[in-house]
Design a protein around this motif. Structure first.
Motif, PDB file in Angstrom:
ATOM      1  N   ARG A 262      -4.985  -4.611   5.916  1.00 24.51           N
ATOM      2  CA  ARG A 262      -3.626  -5.066   6.252  1.00 24.51           C
ATOM      3  C   ARG A 262      -3.131  -6.092   5.220  1.00 24.51           C
ATOM      4  O   ARG A 262      -1.965  -6.036   4.793  1.00 24.51           O
ATOM      5  CB  ARG A 262      -3.600  -5.670   7.659  1.00 24.51           C
ATOM      6  CG  ARG A 262      -2.192  -6.001   8.163  1.00 24.51           C
ATOM      7  CD  ARG A 262      -2.264  -6.592   9.562  1.00 24.51           C
ATOM      8  NE  ARG A 262      -2.797  -5.635  10.502  1.00 24.51           N
ATOM      9  CZ  ARG A 262      -2.066  -4.750  11.154  1.00 24.51           C
ATOM     10  NH1 ARG A 262      -0.766  -4.678  10.935  1.00 24.51           N
ATOM     11  NH2 ARG A 262      -2.616  -3.915  12.012  1.00 24.51           N
ATOM     12  N   GLU A 263      -3.999  -7.002   4.820  1.00 20.16           N
ATOM     13  CA  GLU A 263      -3.602  -8.009   3.830  1.00 20.16           C
ATOM     14  C   GLU A 263      -3.292  -7.365   2.474  1.00 20.16           C
ATOM     15  O   GLU A 263      -2.326  -7.740   1.805  1.00 20.16           O
ATOM     16  CB  GLU A 263      -4.713  -9.054   3.674  1.00 20.16           C
ATOM     17  CG  GLU A 263      -4.851  -9.977   4.864  1.00 20.16           C
ATOM     18  CD  GLU A 263      -6.112 -10.817   4.806  1.00 20.16           C
ATOM     19  OE1 GLU A 263      -6.150 -11.882   5.465  1.00 20.16           O
ATOM     20  OE2 GLU A 263      -7.084 -10.407   4.113  1.00 20.16           O
TER      21      GLU A 263
ATOM     22  N   LEU B 231       0.365  -5.537  -1.686  1.00 19.19           N
ATOM     23  CA  LEU B 231       0.811  -4.423  -2.504  1.00 19.19           C
ATOM     24  C   LEU B 231       2.308  -4.205  -2.327  1.00 19.19           C
ATOM     25  O   LEU B 231       3.034  -3.939  -3.306  1.00 19.19           O
ATOM     26  CB  LEU B 231       0.032  -3.166  -2.142  1.00 19.19           C
ATOM     27  CG  LEU B 231       0.415  -1.866  -2.853  1.00 19.19           C
ATOM     28  CD1 LEU B 231       0.331  -2.022  -4.364  1.00 19.19           C
ATOM     29  CD2 LEU B 231      -0.487  -0.726  -2.387  1.00 19.19           C
ATOM     30  N   ALA B 232       2.798  -4.312  -1.097  1.00 21.40           N
ATOM     31  CA  ALA B 232       4.235  -4.169  -0.850  1.00 21.40           C
ATOM     32  C   ALA B 232       5.025  -5.204  -1.644  1.00 21.40           C
ATOM     33  O   ALA B 232       6.079  -4.910  -2.214  1.00 21.40           O
ATOM     34  CB  ALA B 232       4.527  -4.296   0.643  1.00 21.40           C
ATOM     35  N   GLY B 233       4.509  -6.430  -1.697  1.00 21.98           N
ATOM     36  CA  GLY B 233       5.176  -7.456  -2.491  1.00 21.98           C
ATOM     37  C   GLY B 233       5.118  -7.166  -3.972  1.00 21.98           C
ATOM     38  O   GLY B 233       6.088  -7.405  -4.710  1.00 21.98           O
TER      39      GLY B 233
ATOM     40  N   VAL C  40       5.054  -0.137   1.885  1.00 25.01           N
ATOM     41  CA  VAL C  40       4.127   0.947   1.555  1.00 25.01           C
ATOM     42  C   VAL C  40       3.218   1.219   2.742  1.00 25.01           C
ATOM     43  O   VAL C  40       2.950   0.334   3.565  1.00 25.01           O
ATOM     44  CB  VAL C  40       3.259   0.616   0.321  1.00 25.01           C
ATOM     45  CG1 VAL C  40       4.099   0.524  -0.939  1.00 25.01           C
ATOM     46  CG2 VAL C  40       2.456  -0.658   0.528  1.00 25.01           C
ATOM     47  N   VAL C  41       2.766   2.446   2.826  1.00 26.26           N
ATOM     48  CA  VAL C  41       1.703   2.839   3.758  1.00 26.26           C
ATOM     49  C   VAL C  41       0.500   3.180   2.900  1.00 26.26           C
ATOM     50  O   VAL C  41       0.626   3.944   1.938  1.00 26.26           O
ATOM     51  CB  VAL C  41       2.121   4.044   4.613  1.00 26.26           C
ATOM     52  CG1 VAL C  41       0.963   4.508   5.489  1.00 26.26           C
ATOM     53  CG2 VAL C  41       3.338   3.700   5.468  1.00 26.26           C
ATOM     54  N   VAL C  42      -0.653   2.617   3.219  1.00 24.74           N
ATOM     55  CA  VAL C  42      -1.814   2.799   2.363  1.00 24.74           C
ATOM     56  C   VAL C  42      -2.823   3.748   2.991  1.00 24.74           C
ATOM     57  O   VAL C  42      -2.934   3.854   4.211  1.00 24.74           O
ATOM     58  CB  VAL C  42      -2.505   1.455   2.033  1.00 24.74           C
ATOM     59  CG1 VAL C  42      -1.540   0.504   1.349  1.00 24.74           C
ATOM     60  CG2 VAL C  42      -3.111   0.815   3.267  1.00 24.74           C
ATOM     61  N   GLU C  43      -3.544   4.432   2.104  1.00 25.10           N
ATOM     62  CA  GLU C  43      -4.665   5.292   2.481  1.00 25.10           C
ATOM     63  C   GLU C  43      -5.923   4.679   1.867  1.00 25.10           C
ATOM     64  O   GLU C  43      -5.979   4.472   0.650  1.00 25.10           O
ATOM     65  CB  GLU C  43      -4.443   6.695   1.924  1.00 25.10           C
ATOM     66  CG  GLU C  43      -5.646   7.615   2.048  1.00 25.10           C
ATOM     67  CD  GLU C  43      -5.520   8.859   1.183  1.00 25.10           C
ATOM     68  OE1 GLU C  43      -6.476   9.665   1.206  1.00 25.10           O
ATOM     69  OE2 GLU C  43      -4.504   9.012   0.473  1.00 25.10           O
TER      70      GLU C  43
ATOM     71  N   PRO D 227      -5.702   5.337 -16.220  1.00 22.74           N
ATOM     72  CA  PRO D 227      -4.695   4.627 -15.432  1.00 22.74           C
ATOM     73  C   PRO D 227      -4.033   3.527 -16.263  1.00 22.74           C
ATOM     74  O   PRO D 227      -4.600   3.022 -17.232  1.00 22.74           O
ATOM     75  CB  PRO D 227      -5.505   4.022 -14.278  1.00 22.74           C
ATOM     76  CG  PRO D 227      -6.787   4.777 -14.250  1.00 22.74           C
ATOM     77  CD  PRO D 227      -7.062   5.197 -15.654  1.00 22.74           C
ATOM     78  N   THR D 228      -2.827   3.154 -15.853  1.00 21.44           N
ATOM     79  CA  THR D 228      -2.092   2.048 -16.466  1.00 21.44           C
ATOM     80  C   THR D 228      -2.075   0.863 -15.503  1.00 21.44           C
ATOM     81  O   THR D 228      -1.883   1.049 -14.293  1.00 21.44           O
ATOM     82  CB  THR D 228      -0.648   2.474 -16.775  1.00 21.44           C
ATOM     83  OG1 THR D 228      -0.671   3.590 -17.673  1.00 21.44           O
ATOM     84  CG2 THR D 228       0.146   1.341 -17.396  1.00 21.44           C
ATOM     85  N   VAL D 229      -2.283  -0.324 -16.025  1.00 22.42           N
ATOM     86  CA  VAL D 229      -2.220  -1.529 -15.186  1.00 22.42           C
ATOM     87  C   VAL D 229      -0.759  -1.852 -14.900  1.00 22.42           C
ATOM     88  O   VAL D 229       0.039  -2.036 -15.822  1.00 22.42           O
ATOM     89  CB  VAL D 229      -2.900  -2.722 -15.874  1.00 22.42           C
ATOM     90  CG1 VAL D 229      -2.775  -3.976 -15.000  1.00 22.42           C
ATOM     91  CG2 VAL D 229      -4.361  -2.420 -16.161  1.00 22.42           C
ATOM     92  N   LEU D 230      -0.400  -1.924 -13.623  1.00 23.48           N
ATOM     93  CA  LEU D 230       0.974  -2.211 -13.220  1.00 23.48           C
ATOM     94  C   LEU D 230       1.165  -3.642 -12.743  1.00 23.48           C
ATOM     95  O   LEU D 230       2.261  -4.193 -12.850  1.00 23.48           O
ATOM     96  CB  LEU D 230       1.393  -1.246 -12.097  1.00 23.48           C
ATOM     97  CG  LEU D 230       1.269   0.250 -12.410  1.00 23.48           C
ATOM     98  CD1 LEU D 230       1.613   1.077 -11.179  1.00 23.48           C
ATOM     99  CD2 LEU D 230       2.180   0.620 -13.572  1.00 23.48           C
ATOM    100  N   HIS D 231       0.105  -4.242 -12.215  1.00 30.91           N
ATOM    101  CA  HIS D 231       0.224  -5.596 -11.649  1.00 30.91           C
ATOM    102  C   HIS D 231      -1.170  -6.165 -11.451  1.00 30.91           C
ATOM    103  O   HIS D 231      -2.099  -5.442 -11.095  1.00 30.91           O
ATOM    104  CB  HIS D 231       0.962  -5.545 -10.298  1.00 30.91           C
ATOM    105  CG  HIS D 231       1.118  -6.868  -9.622  1.00 30.91           C
ATOM    106  ND1 HIS D 231       2.113  -7.762  -9.957  1.00 30.91           N
ATOM    107  CD2 HIS D 231       0.397  -7.467  -8.629  1.00 30.91           C
ATOM    108  CE1 HIS D 231       2.009  -8.837  -9.196  1.00 30.91           C
ATOM    109  NE2 HIS D 231       0.976  -8.688  -8.391  1.00 30.91           N
ATOM    110  N   THR D 232      -1.294  -7.462 -11.681  1.00 32.10           N
ATOM    111  CA  THR D 232      -2.559  -8.161 -11.419  1.00 32.10           C
ATOM    112  C   THR D 232      -2.263  -9.456 -10.665  1.00 32.10           C
ATOM    113  O   THR D 232      -1.339 -10.194 -11.036  1.00 32.10           O
ATOM    114  CB  THR D 232      -3.293  -8.517 -12.726  1.00 32.10           C
ATOM    115  OG1 THR D 232      -3.410  -7.357 -13.534  1.00 32.10           O
ATOM    116  CG2 THR D 232      -4.689  -9.069 -12.431  1.00 32.10           C
TER     117      THR D 232
END
Length: 267
Positions: free
Chosen positions: A7-8, A13-15, A21-24, A75-80
């Protein structure tokens, strides 16, 4: 640092992507690592959270490898987010190589070998400085840890056979370091995923690890031959003695993990 809950991580990730987003959940090692997939308006993404300070290091490795050849695709890094301990990566397409192996698709296996050969050749002699060296001492230390947790018969066999594998190697090229058939995706191009442990080492480490996993899977001998054919046809070079060494190391590690005495074979 504590590992984010599902959940966290979903909220974080939504931020990061600025939309709900809904995560799997793809992988969850409690107290260690959590990997999820989410669909966004800009395409699917993968988020990986760690119970350590690994997120910036993983992001740095993947960014450094972006300067490699067109194939394999990475893969490409989008956010850290170092404070929360997670990284967001683009999701690459394709189906796991294991599907091609089960379908006895030697053409796909040759394509995988060729992509891997090009990747190793492109970085030969100049792996990115951000990648740590992976030595045979480190590989043997990991094997010793696995042996300590294995059944006594397996453990004794591994310790006896490992002595012949203590042969040093050079920091030659980029290696995935955890390469097996589910880390390789086949689509219009060959893709590699889960590059958390990418390091600098000899190419035989990757190829040997992949061959050992295919042997565990019960793949036909021609499957490994197709991969090696593609690898060499693409200009990849392998030392036969070191390849046997690296394959043996991987087989012993898998013998410990799966309690499989058939993998206990001499170097």
């Amino acid at each position: 640092m504590s590992l984010l809950s599902v959940r966290e991580l979903q909220r974080a990730l939504a931020g990061a992507v600025s939309e709900p987003v809904v995560v799997e959940v793809l992988k969850h090692k409690p107290g260690r690592r959590l990997t999820v997939r989410a669909a966004t308006t800009r395409g699917p993404v993968i988020a990986k959270a760690y119970a350590s300070q690994r997120a910036p290091a993983v992001a740095a490795r993947v960014r450094a490898l972006a300067g490699g050849p067109r194939e394999p695709r990475l893969p490409t890094v989008l956010h850290t987010d170092a404070a929360l301990g997670f990284v967001v990566l683009s999701a690459v397409p394709g189906r796991p190589l294991g599907d091609s192996v089960d379908a006895e698709d030697d053409r796909a296996c040759r394509a995988v070998g060729a992509a891997l050969g090009r990747w190793h050749r492109a970085w030969h002699g100049a792996p990115p400085p951000v990648l740590r060296s992976h030595t045979v001492e480190a590989e043997l230390a990991t094997l010793a840890d696995r042996a300590a947790a294995a059944p006594s018969g397996i453990s004794a066999g591994v310790r006896a056979l490992a002595r012949a594998l203590d042969r040093p190697w050079a920091r030659t090229t980029v290696v995935h370091r955890d390469l097996y058939e589910q880390q390789i995706l086949v689509a219009d191009r060959v893709d590699l995923i889960d590059l958390d442990n990418a390091a600098a080492a000899p190419p035989e480490l990757d190829v040997g690890n992949l061959l050992a996993h295919l042997q565990l899977r019960g793949a036909r001998d021609t499957t490994g031959s197709a991969i090696l054919d593609g690898y060499r046809q693409a200009g990849g070079e392998l030392d036969d003695v070191r390849l046997r060494q690296c394959t043996a190391l991987a087989r012993l590690r898998l013998a410990c993990i799966h309690s499989e005495p058939a993998l206990l074979t001499p170097f």
